[in-house]
Motif scaffolding. Structure first.
Motif, PDB file in Angstrom:
ATOM      1  N   GLY A 117     -32.055  24.183  42.453  1.00 37.76           N
ATOM      2  CA  GLY A 117     -30.820  23.765  41.936  1.00 37.76           C
ATOM      3  C   GLY A 117     -30.920  23.861  40.502  1.00 37.76           C
ATOM      4  N   LEU A 118     -32.231  23.870  39.841  1.00 37.04           N
ATOM      5  CA  LEU A 118     -32.331  23.933  38.306  1.00 37.04           C
ATOM      6  C   LEU A 118     -31.854  25.145  37.712  1.00 37.04           C
ATOM      7  CD1 LEU A 118     -33.466  21.675  36.660  1.00 37.04           C
ATOM      8  CD2 LEU A 118     -35.573  22.608  36.574  1.00 37.04           C
ATOM      9  N   SER A 119     -31.487  25.255  36.680  1.00 35.22           N
ATOM     10  CA  SER A 119     -30.868  26.529  36.132  1.00 35.22           C
ATOM     11  C   SER A 119     -32.025  26.969  35.545  1.00 35.22           C
ATOM     12  CB  SER A 119     -29.800  26.283  35.021  1.00 35.22           C
ATOM     13  OG  SER A 119     -30.291  25.487  33.870  1.00 35.22           O
ATOM     14  N   ALA A 120     -31.936  28.651  35.311  1.00 31.95           N
ATOM     15  CA  ALA A 120     -33.095  29.483  34.942  1.00 31.95           C
ATOM     16  C   ALA A 120     -33.436  28.954  33.367  1.00 31.95           C
ATOM     17  CB  ALA A 120     -32.500  30.900  34.600  1.00 31.95           C
ATOM     18  N   GLY A 121     -32.221  28.416  32.430  1.00 29.81           N
ATOM     19  CA  GLY A 121     -32.519  27.975  31.036  1.00 29.81           C
ATOM     20  C   GLY A 121     -33.578  26.822  31.119  1.00 29.81           C
ATOM     21  N   TRP A 122     -33.026  25.799  31.924  1.00 26.12           N
ATOM     22  CA  TRP A 122     -34.128  24.704  32.039  1.00 26.12           C
ATOM     23  C   TRP A 122     -35.422  24.940  32.585  1.00 26.12           C
ATOM     24  CZ3 TRP A 122     -32.925  20.607  29.256  1.00 26.12           C
ATOM     25  CH2 TRP A 122     -31.919  20.045  29.153  1.00 26.12           C
ATOM     26  N   VAL A 123     -35.717  25.951  33.479  1.00 22.93           N
ATOM     27  CA  VAL A 123     -36.888  26.320  34.106  1.00 22.93           C
ATOM     28  C   VAL A 123     -37.646  26.843  32.987  1.00 22.93           C
ATOM     29  CG1 VAL A 123     -38.035  27.975  35.493  1.00 22.93           C
ATOM     30  CG2 VAL A 123     -36.053  26.490  36.450  1.00 22.93           C
ATOM     31  N   THR A 124     -37.055  27.678  32.196  1.00 14.83           N
ATOM     32  CA  THR A 124     -37.804  28.410  31.012  1.00 14.83           C
ATOM     33  C   THR A 124     -38.138  27.324  30.054  1.00 14.83           C
ATOM     34  OG1 THR A 124     -36.406  30.445  31.457  1.00 14.83           O
ATOM     35  CG2 THR A 124     -37.596  30.056  29.373  1.00 14.83           C
ATOM     36  N   LEU A 125     -37.323  26.567  29.581  1.00 18.42           N
ATOM     37  CA  LEU A 125     -37.404  25.508  28.505  1.00 18.42           C
ATOM     38  C   LEU A 125     -38.650  24.704  29.146  1.00 18.42           C
ATOM     39  CD1 LEU A 125     -36.625  24.440  25.813  1.00 18.42           C
ATOM     40  CD2 LEU A 125     -35.204  22.958  27.104  1.00 18.42           C
ATOM     41  N   ILE A 126     -38.428  23.961  30.219  1.00 21.29           N
ATOM     42  CA  ILE A 126     -39.624  22.996  30.500  1.00 21.29           C
ATOM     43  C   ILE A 126     -40.876  23.777  30.866  1.00 21.29           C
ATOM     44  CG2 ILE A 126     -40.369  21.533  32.712  1.00 21.29           C
ATOM     45  CD1 ILE A 126     -37.269  21.140  33.264  1.00 21.29           C
ATOM     46  N   ALA A 127     -41.116  25.040  31.319  1.00 19.17           N
ATOM     47  CA  ALA A 127     -42.215  25.708  31.557  1.00 19.17           C
ATOM     48  C   ALA A 127     -42.745  26.069  30.293  1.00 19.17           C
ATOM     49  CB  ALA A 127     -42.066  26.910  32.142  1.00 19.17           C
ATOM     50  N   GLY A 128     -41.895  26.220  29.248  1.00 19.85           N
ATOM     51  CA  GLY A 128     -42.560  26.739  27.673  1.00 19.85           C
ATOM     52  C   GLY A 128     -43.054  25.525  27.158  1.00 19.85           C
ATOM     53  N   VAL A 129     -42.214  24.397  27.173  1.00 18.87           N
ATOM     54  CA  VAL A 129     -42.824  23.215  26.472  1.00 18.87           C
ATOM     55  C   VAL A 129     -44.115  22.655  27.037  1.00 18.87           C
ATOM     56  CG1 VAL A 129     -42.346  20.721  25.857  1.00 18.87           C
ATOM     57  CG2 VAL A 129     -40.601  22.660  25.604  1.00 18.87           C
ATOM     58  N   GLY A 130     -43.858  22.586  28.512  1.00 18.09           N
ATOM     59  CA  GLY A 130     -44.964  21.979  29.067  1.00 18.09           C
ATOM     60  C   GLY A 130     -46.435  22.796  28.996  1.00 18.09           C
ATOM     61  N   SER A 131     -46.392  24.065  29.058  1.00 25.15           N
ATOM     62  CA  SER A 131     -47.405  24.843  28.894  1.00 25.15           C
ATOM     63  C   SER A 131     -48.027  24.857  27.469  1.00 25.15           C
ATOM     64  CB  SER A 131     -47.204  26.282  29.131  1.00 25.15           C
ATOM     65  OG  SER A 131     -46.256  26.898  28.634  1.00 25.15           O
ATOM     66  N   ALA A 132     -47.188  24.615  26.422  1.00 28.61           N
ATOM     67  CA  ALA A 132     -47.417  24.670  25.122  1.00 28.61           C
ATOM     68  C   ALA A 132     -48.205  23.360  24.773  1.00 28.61           C
ATOM     69  CB  ALA A 132     -46.314  24.953  24.165  1.00 28.61           C
ATOM     70  N   VAL A 133     -47.687  22.311  25.211  1.00 31.49           N
ATOM     71  CA  VAL A 133     -48.176  20.864  24.977  1.00 31.49           C
ATOM     72  C   VAL A 133     -49.526  20.836  25.625  1.00 31.49           C
ATOM     73  CG1 VAL A 133     -47.958  18.398  25.727  1.00 31.49           C
ATOM     74  CG2 VAL A 133     -46.232  19.724  24.826  1.00 31.49           C
ATOM     75  N   VAL A 134     -49.724  21.168  26.939  1.00 34.18           N
ATOM     76  CA  VAL A 134     -51.262  21.206  27.615  1.00 34.18           C
ATOM     77  C   VAL A 134     -51.960  22.034  26.817  1.00 34.18           C
ATOM     78  CG1 VAL A 134     -52.208  21.756  29.380  1.00 34.18           C
ATOM     79  CG2 VAL A 134     -50.137  20.868  29.851  1.00 34.18           C
ATOM     80  N   ALA A 135     -51.623  23.550  26.272  1.00 31.14           N
ATOM     81  CA  ALA A 135     -52.481  24.171  25.758  1.00 31.14           C
ATOM     82  C   ALA A 135     -53.027  23.648  24.299  1.00 31.14           C
ATOM     83  CB  ALA A 135     -51.775  25.504  25.528  1.00 31.14           C
ATOM     84  N   ALA A 136     -51.949  22.978  23.437  1.00 32.08           N
ATOM     85  CA  ALA A 136     -52.329  22.499  22.346  1.00 32.08           C
ATOM     86  C   ALA A 136     -53.070  21.291  22.172  1.00 32.08           C
ATOM     87  CB  ALA A 136     -50.993  21.858  21.597  1.00 32.08           C
ATOM     88  N   LEU A 137     -53.216  20.573  23.500  1.00 31.37           N
ATOM     89  CA  LEU A 137     -54.113  19.324  23.754  1.00 31.37           C
ATOM     90  C   LEU A 137     -55.700  20.067  24.261  1.00 31.37           C
ATOM     91  CD1 LEU A 137     -51.797  16.973  25.685  1.00 31.37           C
ATOM     92  CD2 LEU A 137     -52.500  16.790  23.317  1.00 31.37           C
ATOM     93  N   LEU A 138     -55.513  21.110  24.882  1.00 34.77           N
ATOM     94  CA  LEU A 138     -56.754  21.444  25.252  1.00 34.77           C
ATOM     95  C   LEU A 138     -57.614  22.503  24.348  1.00 34.77           C
ATOM     96  CD1 LEU A 138     -56.120  22.308  29.160  1.00 34.77           C
ATOM     97  CD2 LEU A 138     -57.253  20.248  28.206  1.00 34.77           C
ATOM     98  N   PHE A 139     -56.738  23.260  23.632  1.00 35.26           N
ATOM     99  CA  PHE A 139     -57.203  24.120  22.690  1.00 35.26           C
ATOM    100  C   PHE A 139     -56.659  23.757  20.983  1.00 35.26           C
ATOM    101  CE2 PHE A 139     -56.945  26.147  26.514  1.00 35.26           C
ATOM    102  CZ  PHE A 139     -58.097  26.809  26.738  1.00 35.26           C
TER     103      PHE A 139
END
Length: 237
Positions: free
Chosen positions: A212-234
């Motif tokens: 039920g989640l729109s494509a825009g929210w999926v892209t936003l959450i995936a983008g922010v989530g992966s960027a935060v994790v990558a910033a913490l690990l690298f």
């Protein structure tokens, strides 16, 4: 090559034009598919052309065409475009940090016109600070391909010369072009590869688990989530 970004304005603008040539051809194909779709839905020739001239957003414009085809209200159209284009806020922040302080407010508004996945993807790969002239070169070349493709797709004469399967397959060119921009960078940088793979995994997981989640929210959450994790690990020292 990167030193050209700091060259006199005409040279920096020309470098932007050259660097955006792959985007030009990708946008030409996808713009054709958009113009064709609008023409098939009964929109006049000028309608998709005007939209492409003022709003460079493939997913947003296709969403508008879909909503209007289904008889959606203008309010529904605005909400759909807003949800799909939320990711541009993140990309605008990335570009804004790379621009020198000498680029004023009005020029930054012009830069925002070219805030698309592909243009930003090419811009942030540059190792030197961005310049307004270079970014305008990227935007001008890409915009020309997008508008030109839309005009060709909405033009009856051009459309009649191509088979329907070929016309529909042109929409895949945008994804192929974006992969061509991202893949070389993932081969050079382990953190980028990790971020891309994680974002893809999060996107697929949310599409399957949160339908039920729109494509825009999926892209936003995936983008922010992966960027935060990558910033913490690298972390960048």
């Amino acid at each position: 090559m990167d030193a050209d970004l700091q060259s006199p304005r005409p040279l920096a603008f020309r470098k932007g034009l050259v660097d955006a040539l792959p985007i030009f051809f990708g946008y030409l194909a996808v713009g054709f598919a958009f113009g064709f779709k609008c023409s098939q839905n009964g929109h006049p020739f000028w309608s998709p052309a005007l939209m492409s001239m003022t709003h460079i957003s493939g997913t947003g414009q296709f969403a508008v065409a879909d909503q209007l085809e289904k008889g959606g209200t203008y309010f529904a159209v605005v909400l759909a475009v807003l949800a799909l284009n939320l990711r541009y806020v993140l990309m605008a922040l990335a570009v804004a940090q790379r621009l020198p302080a000498s680029v004023g407010f009005l020029r930054r508004l012009a830069v925002a016109m070219g805030d698309t996945d592909e243009i930003v993807g090419v811009a942030v790969k540059q190792t030197k600070p961005l310049t307004f002239s270079y970014y305008m070169g990227l935007t001008a070349c890409s915009w020309t391909g997008w508008v030109g493709g839309t005009l060709l797709g909405a033009w009856d004469v051009t459309r009649d010369l191509m088979s329907v399967p070929l016309q529909k397959s042109l929409g895949l060119a945008l994804y192929a072009m974006f992969l061509a921009i991202i893949v070389p960078e993932t081969r050079r940088s382990r953190p980028v590869l990790f971020c891309v793979v994680l974002a893809a995994a999060l996107s697929v997981g949310m599409r399957l688990g949160l339908s039920g989640l729109s494509a825009g929210w999926v892209t936003l959450i995936a983008g922010v989530g992966s960027a935060v994790v990558a910033a913490l690990l690298f972390p960048k020292r």
